[in-house]
Design a protein around this motif. Structure first.
Motif, PDB file in Angstrom:
ATOM      1  N   VAL A 133       0.810  -1.080  -0.003  1.00 19.57           N
ATOM      2  CA  VAL A 133      -0.137  -0.058   0.151  1.00 19.57           C
ATOM      3  C   VAL A 133       0.874   1.176   0.124  1.00 19.57           C
ATOM      4  O   VAL A 133       2.138   1.327   0.086  1.00 19.57           O
ATOM      5  CB  VAL A 133      -1.062   0.028   1.366  1.00 19.57           C
ATOM      6  N   LYS A 134       0.352   2.333   0.010  1.00 19.85           N
ATOM      7  CA  LYS A 134       1.106   3.593   0.049  1.00 19.85           C
ATOM      8  C   LYS A 134       1.238   4.105   1.532  1.00 19.85           C
ATOM      9  O   LYS A 134       0.688   3.784   2.296  1.00 19.85           O
ATOM     10  CB  LYS A 134       0.253   4.873  -0.712  1.00 19.85           C
ATOM     11  N   PRO A 135       2.415   4.787   1.753  1.00 20.26           N
ATOM     12  CA  PRO A 135       2.725   5.072   3.158  1.00 20.26           C
ATOM     13  C   PRO A 135       1.803   5.788   3.758  1.00 20.26           C
ATOM     14  O   PRO A 135       1.528   5.567   4.899  1.00 20.26           O
ATOM     15  CB  PRO A 135       4.230   5.891   2.739  1.00 20.26           C
ATOM     16  N   TRP A 136       1.036   6.531   3.068  1.00 22.48           N
ATOM     17  CA  TRP A 136       0.012   7.590   4.026  1.00 22.48           C
ATOM     18  C   TRP A 136      -1.371   6.505   4.111  1.00 22.48           C
ATOM     19  O   TRP A 136      -2.212   6.953   4.960  1.00 22.48           O
ATOM     20  CB  TRP A 136      -0.460   8.625   3.229  1.00 22.48           C
ATOM     21  N   ASP A 137      -1.153   5.225   3.779  1.00 26.61           N
ATOM     22  CA  ASP A 137      -2.140   4.150   4.119  1.00 26.61           C
ATOM     23  C   ASP A 137      -2.165   3.434   5.309  1.00 26.61           C
ATOM     24  O   ASP A 137      -2.965   2.807   5.915  1.00 26.61           O
ATOM     25  CB  ASP A 137      -2.540   3.304   2.999  1.00 26.61           C
ATOM     26  N   PHE A 148       6.856   0.266  17.789  1.00 27.23           N
ATOM     27  CA  PHE A 148       6.018   1.249  17.302  1.00 27.23           C
ATOM     28  C   PHE A 148       4.495   0.629  17.340  1.00 27.23           C
ATOM     29  O   PHE A 148       4.351  -0.503  17.259  1.00 27.23           O
ATOM     30  CB  PHE A 148       6.459   1.281  15.550  1.00 27.23           C
ATOM     31  N   ASP A 149       3.582   1.842  17.260  1.00 24.90           N
ATOM     32  CA  ASP A 149       2.239   1.289  17.130  1.00 24.90           C
ATOM     33  C   ASP A 149       1.693   1.684  15.857  1.00 24.90           C
ATOM     34  O   ASP A 149       2.179   2.767  15.145  1.00 24.90           O
ATOM     35  CB  ASP A 149       1.391   2.343  18.157  1.00 24.90           C
ATOM     36  N   LEU A 150       0.871   0.725  15.346  1.00 23.95           N
ATOM     37  CA  LEU A 150       0.597   0.664  13.786  1.00 23.95           C
ATOM     38  C   LEU A 150      -1.078   0.670  13.687  1.00 23.95           C
ATOM     39  O   LEU A 150      -1.843   0.119  14.426  1.00 23.95           O
ATOM     40  CB  LEU A 150       1.039  -0.471  12.955  1.00 23.95           C
ATOM     41  N   ARG A 151      -1.351   1.661  12.567  1.00 22.68           N
ATOM     42  CA  ARG A 151      -2.908   1.287  12.155  1.00 22.68           C
ATOM     43  C   ARG A 151      -2.602   0.727  10.960  1.00 22.68           C
ATOM     44  O   ARG A 151      -2.262   1.355   9.853  1.00 22.68           O
ATOM     45  CB  ARG A 151      -3.671   3.067  12.367  1.00 22.68           C
ATOM     46  N   LEU A 152      -3.457  -0.053  10.461  1.00 24.12           N
ATOM     47  CA  LEU A 152      -3.478  -1.077   9.378  1.00 24.12           C
ATOM     48  C   LEU A 152      -4.524  -0.590   8.359  1.00 24.12           C
ATOM     49  O   LEU A 152      -5.620  -0.235   8.833  1.00 24.12           O
ATOM     50  CB  LEU A 152      -3.257  -2.559   9.624  1.00 24.12           C
ATOM     51  N   PRO A 153      -4.223  -0.800   7.246  1.00 23.76           N
ATOM     52  CA  PRO A 153      -5.202  -0.628   6.127  1.00 23.76           C
ATOM     53  C   PRO A 153      -6.259  -1.560   6.022  1.00 23.76           C
ATOM     54  O   PRO A 153      -5.864  -2.985   6.647  1.00 23.76           O
ATOM     55  CB  PRO A 153      -4.436  -0.554   4.740  1.00 23.76           C
ATOM     56  N   LYS A 154      -7.522  -1.305   5.612  1.00 29.10           N
ATOM     57  CA  LYS A 154      -8.435  -2.876   5.492  1.00 29.10           C
ATOM     58  C   LYS A 154      -7.968  -3.683   4.501  1.00 29.10           C
ATOM     59  O   LYS A 154      -8.555  -4.924   4.729  1.00 29.10           O
ATOM     60  CB  LYS A 154      -9.702  -1.956   4.906  1.00 29.10           C
ATOM     61  N   ARG A 185      -9.109  -7.681  13.862  1.00 25.66           N
ATOM     62  CA  ARG A 185     -10.260  -6.838  13.943  1.00 25.66           C
ATOM     63  C   ARG A 185     -10.200  -5.438  14.103  1.00 25.66           C
ATOM     64  O   ARG A 185     -11.096  -4.829  13.231  1.00 25.66           O
ATOM     65  CB  ARG A 185     -11.309  -7.634  14.988  1.00 25.66           C
ATOM     66  N   ALA A 186      -9.522  -4.771  14.884  1.00 25.43           N
ATOM     67  CA  ALA A 186      -9.506  -3.523  15.029  1.00 25.43           C
ATOM     68  C   ALA A 186      -8.383  -3.025  14.164  1.00 25.43           C
ATOM     69  O   ALA A 186      -8.287  -1.693  14.271  1.00 25.43           O
ATOM     70  CB  ALA A 186      -9.002  -3.418  16.746  1.00 25.43           C
ATOM     71  N   LEU A 187      -7.603  -3.897  13.258  1.00 28.51           N
ATOM     72  CA  LEU A 187      -6.660  -3.346  12.395  1.00 28.51           C
ATOM     73  C   LEU A 187      -5.676  -2.355  13.110  1.00 28.51           C
ATOM     74  O   LEU A 187      -5.359  -1.165  12.476  1.00 28.51           O
ATOM     75  CB  LEU A 187      -7.472  -2.644  11.383  1.00 28.51           C
TER      76      LEU A 187
END
Length: 571
Positions: A133-137, A148-154, A185-187
């Motif tokens: 994916v793109k970095p801003w995703d 690090f904490d991550l938020r993942l794309p769908k 589930r929480a991505l």
């Protein structure tokens, strides 16, 4: 939060510009917008200098004190599309040094920029690459306590991406031992620092564990404890590696000298005897010292280590016992031994064949006279090895359903060393010992080396941790493990205390050797020898009157001697 409106201007000399020609004006505005950015319109024209001034209005909103950093929300170009993210990121980051675009929202005509550390930028780029994916995703921030904490794309999929995320944690932003904890589930996910898992110097055999009852839990009873599996993380418990002899009765153990085969096989022998199995051991006479501690626990005729002829005989006895058991199954209409009534049950036979290459690899037959004793001896050895190989292959292929369990051990499992593909395919469990096996050895020892993990460098390079280490491949799973260890005297002492049956003379008798090899025994010659006969039923030197020689004075043996003697008696 505040906002301000900025008017951006740019001037260009455009000879022949006609401010009253709408088509000309639109063409010039498009050209300037392509070069300087969308939204520029003609605002004035100086005919003396032929200079055209263009203007556009931009709105920038600033939000401060979020996550301890400054965020900028910038308006995108009016024609920005989802595919223009790279272009917009480059433009906005160039216009705002020290900021990185973390969100791209073309449908809202805005992009979010934040001040990120070099470590966060690098982690974000690596994670985005792993997820395609793109970095801003991907949203990345520093984790309290490191990592690090991550938020993942769908688009995140555990089966597709977890291995790649682990590679990022271990090899890009961290080190071996770092791991990823994902909440699908929480991505959301965390990359957490850690130490690589390893093994202690020795793992004691679990003598105090209760052995399951065969009658009530046959599958648990058939699990032979072999060692501990290397866990995924240093803070996780080590699972047990056991040979499941119910689902996979036959095993191949490979490993070069010093890799820990005396250790691993001894643990298997103890587990089998402790469960009431009958023991058989076949080995080269020069290597039998490794298992002398277990000799007295072998069933009658099942110590096949004193000679090649004894090895052939032991395997012949096992194969014939298997045929007898098969007849019992047939009488009861049973498919496998576990279906027999309790009164007809028989103990499993656990057969250890060590140094398989030395036992099966044919001798080189010299190209000399067929009557030469050297050639005759080589041919006889090869004949016995062929018999031995036949018994081993037929046992592996035919006797699994009558509770015969094979454990074959060698250094290199190749066809050139006697381990043919049809034999390998009947060995369900594969074990390769040694901290640093070659790729060639992995291909020969394992069914699918690509699915079997390699021993981590921190273990392979540790002189203490790597002792008794190897990999396994069973029908259930592959893994890295370290063998249980106990001194052979402790194995012997505990088996004796358990009342495991012993045999004073477990080696094949002279008559049995004669039956399975066609060789001459002392009984055949009418000789009575002491019980400690070092030849163990093999031929002994004949009396002078019984010797047969060729015309050049060379002593003849076997078929050549018989033929020569026949010619002499008829002369």
């Amino acid at each position: 939060m505040g906002s301000n409106t900025q008017i951006q201007r740019t001037s260009h000399k455009i000879p022949g510009f006609d401010p009253y020609n709408d088509a000309h004006v639109l063409a010039v505005e498009k050209k300037i917008s392509d070069e300087a950015g969308v939204g520029f319109k003609v605002s004035s024209f100086d005919p003396d200098t032929e200079t055209v001034t263009f203007e556009r209005i931009r709105t920038v909103t600033e939000v401060s004190s979020e996550r301890g950093s400054t965020r900028l929300i910038a308006t995108l170009r009016t024609d920005a599309k989802p595919s223009d993210g790279d272009r917009e990121a480059a433009r906005l980051e160039h216009a705002n040094p020290g900021y990185t675009m973390t969100q791209y929202e073309p449908h809202l005509m805005r992009g979010v920029l934040e001040q990120l550390s070099e470590e966060v930028v690098r982690c974000r780029s690596a994670v985005a690459n792993a997820l395609s994916v793109k970095p801003w995703d991907v949203q990345v921030s520093e984790r309290s306590g490191g990592g690090f904490d991550l938020r993942l794309p769908k688009s995140y999929m555990p089966s597709k991406h977890d291995e790649k995320l682990t590679e990022v944690a271990e090899n890009v932003v961290g080190a071996p031992g770092w791991y990823v904890d994902v909440s699908p589930r929480a991505l959301s996910a965390q990359i957490i620092p850690g130490q690589p898992p390893t093994f202690p110097e020795a793992i004691p055999y679990p003598f105090d564990e209760k052995i399951p009852d065969r009658a009530t839990d046959r599958r648990a009873w058939a699990q032979l404890p072999m060692g501990q599996i290397l866990p995924e993380r240093a803070d996780a418990a080590s699972p047990r590696f056991a040979l499941d002899l119910e689902s996979g009765p036959h095993t191949a153990i490979n490993g070069v000298s010093g890799a820990g085969k005396t250790v691993t096989i001894s643990a298997a022998i103890f587990g089998a005897l402790a469960r009431g199995m009958q023991l058989a051991i076949v080995d080269l006479p020069s290597k039998k010292v490794d298992f002398l501690w277990a000799k007295k626990f072998c069933a009658p005729g099942f110590w096949g280590c004193d000679s090649l002829e004894a090895s052939v005989t032991t395997m012949g006895l096992i194969y014939d016992e298997g045929q007898r058991r098969a007849e019992i199954l047939e009488r009861h209409g049973a498919v496998k031994a576990s279906e027999l009534p309790p009164s007809e049950q028989f103990p499993p036979i656990f057969v250890v064949v060590d140094e398989l290459t030395g036992l099966l690899l044919p001798e080189e037959v010299p190209k000399i006279s067929k009557e030469d004793p050297i050639r005759i001896e080589a041919e006889q050895i090869n004949s016995d090895k062929a018999r031995l190989k036949r018994f081993i292959k037929k046992t592996a292929a035919e006797l699994r359903f009558v509770d015969t369990k094979l454990l074959l051990s060698t250094q290199v499992a190749s066809q050139n060393t006697g381990i043919t593909p049809d034999l390998r395919t009947n060995l369900q469990n594969k074990v390769l010992l040694g901290a640093k096996p070659t790729d060639g050895n992995r291909r020969l020892a394992l069914n699918d080396p690509s699915m079997v993990p390699r021993i981590p460098e921190n273990v392979a390079n540790d002189k203490v941790a790597r002792l008794g280490v190897g990999v396994f491949e069973t029908e259930a799973e592959p893994g890295v493990f370290k063998s249980f260890y106990a001194d052979f005297r402790e194995y012997e002492r505990r088996l004796t205390a358990m009342g495991v049956p012993t045999c004073d003379s477990p080696a094949p008798s002279k008559a049995q050797i004669s039956q399975y090899t066609g060789g001459e025994t002392f009984e055949d010659a009418g000789q009575q020898l002491p019980d400690d006969d070092p030849w163990n039923g093999r031929r002994v030197p004949k009396a002078a009157s019984d010797r047969v020689y060729s015309e050049d004075g060379t002593e003849l043996r076997g078929a050549a001697a018989a033929a020569r003697a026949g010619r002499q008696s008829s002369a």
